[in-house]
Design a protein around this motif. Sequence first.
Motif, PDB file in Angstrom:
ATOM      1  N   PRO A 148       0.812  -1.227   0.000  1.00 32.24           N
ATOM      2  CA  PRO A 148       0.000   0.000   0.000  1.00 32.24           C
ATOM      3  C   PRO A 148       0.845   1.277   0.000  1.00 32.24           C
ATOM      4  CG  PRO A 148      -0.183  -1.155   2.099  1.00 32.24           C
ATOM      5  CD  PRO A 148       0.573  -2.055   1.181  1.00 32.24           C
ATOM      6  N   HIS A 175       7.052 -10.058   3.233  1.00 31.72           N
ATOM      7  CA  HIS A 175       8.338  -9.341   3.200  1.00 31.72           C
ATOM      8  C   HIS A 175       8.183  -7.880   3.629  1.00 31.72           C
ATOM      9  CE1 HIS A 175      10.107 -12.903   1.650  1.00 31.72           C
ATOM     10  NE2 HIS A 175       9.109 -12.987   0.797  1.00 31.72           N
ATOM     11  N   ASP A 234      10.489 -18.919   8.987  1.00 28.60           N
ATOM     12  CA  ASP A 234      11.870 -18.620   9.383  1.00 28.60           C
ATOM     13  C   ASP A 234      11.854 -17.747  10.630  1.00 28.60           C
ATOM     14  OD1 ASP A 234      14.770 -18.434   9.056  1.00 28.60           O
ATOM     15  OD2 ASP A 234      14.396 -16.339   8.529  1.00 28.60           O
TER      16      ASP A 234
HETATM   17  N1  LIG Z   1      14.383 -13.528   7.990  1.00 24.91           N
HETATM   18  C1  LIG Z   1      15.452 -12.806   7.793  1.00 24.91           C
HETATM   19  O1  LIG Z   1      16.566 -13.282   7.995  1.00 24.91           O
HETATM   20  C2  LIG Z   1      15.331 -11.409   7.293  1.00 24.91           C
HETATM   21  C3  LIG Z   1      14.181 -10.681   7.476  1.00 24.91           C
HETATM   22  N2  LIG Z   1      14.078  -9.407   6.997  1.00 24.91           N
HETATM   23  C4  LIG Z   1      12.821  -8.674   7.201  1.00 24.91           C
HETATM   24  O2  LIG Z   1      12.255  -8.397   5.910  1.00 24.91           O
HETATM   25  C5  LIG Z   1      11.753  -7.078   5.940  1.00 24.91           C
HETATM   26  C6  LIG Z   1      11.670  -6.525   4.531  1.00 24.91           C
HETATM   27  O3  LIG Z   1      12.968  -6.341   4.001  1.00 24.91           O
HETATM   28  P1  LIG Z   1      13.222  -5.402   2.700  1.00 24.91           P
HETATM   29  O4  LIG Z   1      12.398  -5.846   1.562  1.00 24.91           O
HETATM   30  O5  LIG Z   1      14.671  -5.342   2.492  1.00 24.91           O
HETATM   31  O6  LIG Z   1      12.697  -4.037   3.248  1.00 24.91           O
HETATM   32  P2  LIG Z   1      12.255  -2.754   2.413  1.00 24.91           P
HETATM   33  O7  LIG Z   1      12.138  -1.648   3.389  1.00 24.91           O
HETATM   34  O8  LIG Z   1      13.113  -2.596   1.223  1.00 24.91           O
HETATM   35  O9  LIG Z   1      10.787  -3.150   1.900  1.00 24.91           O
HETATM   36  C7  LIG Z   1       9.675  -3.295   2.732  1.00 24.91           C
HETATM   37  C8  LIG Z   1       8.440  -2.999   1.913  1.00 24.91           C
HETATM   38  O10 LIG Z   1       7.282  -3.260   2.720  1.00 24.91           O
HETATM   39  C9  LIG Z   1       6.328  -2.274   2.385  1.00 24.91           C
HETATM   40  N3  LIG Z   1       5.284  -2.178   3.407  1.00 24.91           N
HETATM   41  C10 LIG Z   1       5.251  -1.393   4.514  1.00 24.91           C
HETATM   42  N4  LIG Z   1       4.077  -1.581   5.158  1.00 24.91           N
HETATM   43  C11 LIG Z   1       3.374  -2.489   4.447  1.00 24.91           C
HETATM   44  C12 LIG Z   1       2.093  -3.091   4.616  1.00 24.91           C
HETATM   45  N5  LIG Z   1       1.278  -2.783   5.639  1.00 24.91           N
HETATM   46  N6  LIG Z   1       1.679  -3.993   3.699  1.00 24.91           N
HETATM   47  C13 LIG Z   1       2.472  -4.320   2.631  1.00 24.91           C
HETATM   48  N7  LIG Z   1       3.682  -3.755   2.415  1.00 24.91           N
HETATM   49  C14 LIG Z   1       4.137  -2.866   3.333  1.00 24.91           C
HETATM   50  C15 LIG Z   1       7.140  -1.005   2.224  1.00 24.91           C
HETATM   51  O11 LIG Z   1       6.432  -0.028   1.486  1.00 24.91           O
HETATM   52  C16 LIG Z   1       8.362  -1.522   1.490  1.00 24.91           C
HETATM   53  O12 LIG Z   1       8.224  -1.413   0.093  1.00 24.91           O
HETATM   54  C17 LIG Z   1      12.703  -6.317   6.866  1.00 24.91           C
HETATM   55  O13 LIG Z   1      12.100  -5.170   7.417  1.00 24.91           O
HETATM   56  C18 LIG Z   1      13.041  -7.344   7.908  1.00 24.91           C
HETATM   57  O14 LIG Z   1      12.162  -7.234   8.996  1.00 24.91           O
HETATM   58  C19 LIG Z   1      15.101  -8.834   6.305  1.00 24.91           C
HETATM   59  C20 LIG Z   1      16.264  -9.522   6.088  1.00 24.91           C
HETATM   60  C21 LIG Z   1      16.497 -10.849   6.602  1.00 24.91           C
END
Ligand SMILES: NC(=O)C1=CN([C@@H]2O[C@H](COP(=O)(O)OP(=O)(O)OC[C@H]3O[C@@H](n4cnc5c(N)ncnc54)[C@H](O)[C@@H]3O)[C@@H](O)[C@H]2O)C=CC1
Length: 373
Positions: A148, A175, A234
């Motif tokens: 969104p 994600h 995970d």
């Molecule tokens: N399991 C693991 O080892 C890892 C987990 N992560 C998690 O994955 C998350 C995402 O990583 P990235 O893609 O790099 O972050 P990012 O910040 O590049 O992308 C996150 C996206 O989620 C969107 N978003 C925000 N609120 C939302 C909602 N209510 N509904 C749908 N989309 C929404 C944002 O607009 C953004 O485009 C991180 O914040 C972290 O918590 C990240 C790396 C490793």
Amino acid sequence: MRIFADENMPLVQQFFNQFGDVNLFNGRHVSAAQLQDADILLVRSVSNVNAQLLQHNTKLRFVGTATIGMDHIDQTYLAARNVAFASAPGCNAQSVVEYVLSSLWCLADKYQWPLAEKTIGIVGVGNIGSRLAQALQALNIRVLLCDPVRARNEIGFNHTDFTTLCQQADIISFHTPLISSGNDATKHLLNADTLALLKPDCALINASRGAVIDNQALLQDLSRAAKRRAVVLDVWEQEPDILTALLPYVDIATAHIAGHSIEGKARGTEMLYQRCAALLQQPLQQQLQQLLPVPAMEKLQISANFGLPDVQNIARLLYDVRRDDALLRHYLHGKGFDWLRKSYPPRREFSSLQLCGKVIPDFLPQLGFSLAQ
Ligand SMILES: NC(=O)C1=CN([C@@H]2O[C@H](COP(=O)(O)OP(=O)(O)OC[C@H]3O[C@@H](n4cnc5c(N)ncnc54)[C@H](O)[C@@H]3O)[C@@H](O)[C@H]2O)C=CC1
Ligand SMILES: O=C(O)C(=O)[C@H](O)COP(=O)(O)O
């Protein structure tokens, strides 16, 4: 300059010795007393950086988290104290994509799914979600995108609202960041009400943050006899004390290691090093490429017969998520969740394997493999 860093931050000595002495701490158990002399604090996702942790420190200049997620950092507090802050956006995005692809291939084998006939919903289309979408499209798999925030800010972004995505997707992969309040809150985005919208056999993958899914509601959903959905987790609520009652219902269960490729973790350290060097106005003396170990497999010859069905075989040379599922099920009750993370066996990203051949199909570089020079 006194630098305090999480002991699970690879290459931190090699990068940060340039600025001063590096002291290591256990990220889960670090205390305010330990950090009173820190000028620079480097953490991973298991340390909550807030007023309580920094109560005895008056010298701090920089806080860095070598992770993508930032939900463990009180950024408002740091700004009020005029402490510079950096995270490592995208550092392990490719590692998470490879985790999700491996999970999809394992589920496809286990349940004999034709993946090309599935619709995969991606919730959160940032660094990870957009790379995943590109990889799935390269494999001819249909995706629905839900973001969104991007939908509001980008003309032409092909957004599917979460309710519709829940109703239409065959597989959903989360994600998003963990956001606790506001219009875009993601805490318990998947809860008893939204679980009820899903197709009975809609599969779920969560490699974002545990609390994006209400774990108790998921347990209720999965323990209903008539329902059988495949699940990959995970991340879990209340790590490291996870809801173990979920394990029998979860196909692939891992210890928050989706982002733990060698490259993904070390890139996080390097990104903080670069930010610190800029802050301290020092030259960059180290580069990750020079510090990474030589991969066990460097080159692979591709023949003209290589096709889409062969991709899984190359991917499995580098990573098979079933290894990590087996580790969790074997060691969780003995050595525990944090030991599994600290002792994580080496894993290289697709890019570490250079492909040679007269014709390399386009989908291979789109998945992240590199081409031999
Ligand atoms: N399991 C693991 O080892 C890892 C987990 N992560 C998690 O994955 C998350 C995402 O990583 P990235 O893609 O790099 O972050 P990012 O910040 O590049 O992308 C996150 C996206 O989620 C969107 N978003 C925000 N609120 C939302 C909602 N209510 N509904 C749908 N989309 C929404 C944002 O607009 C953004 O485009 C991180 O914040 C972290 O918590 C990240 C790396 C490793
Ligand atoms: O980058 C993130 O965000 C993550 O979730 C990390 O990959 C988690 O790793 P640790 O910092 O907990 O080692």
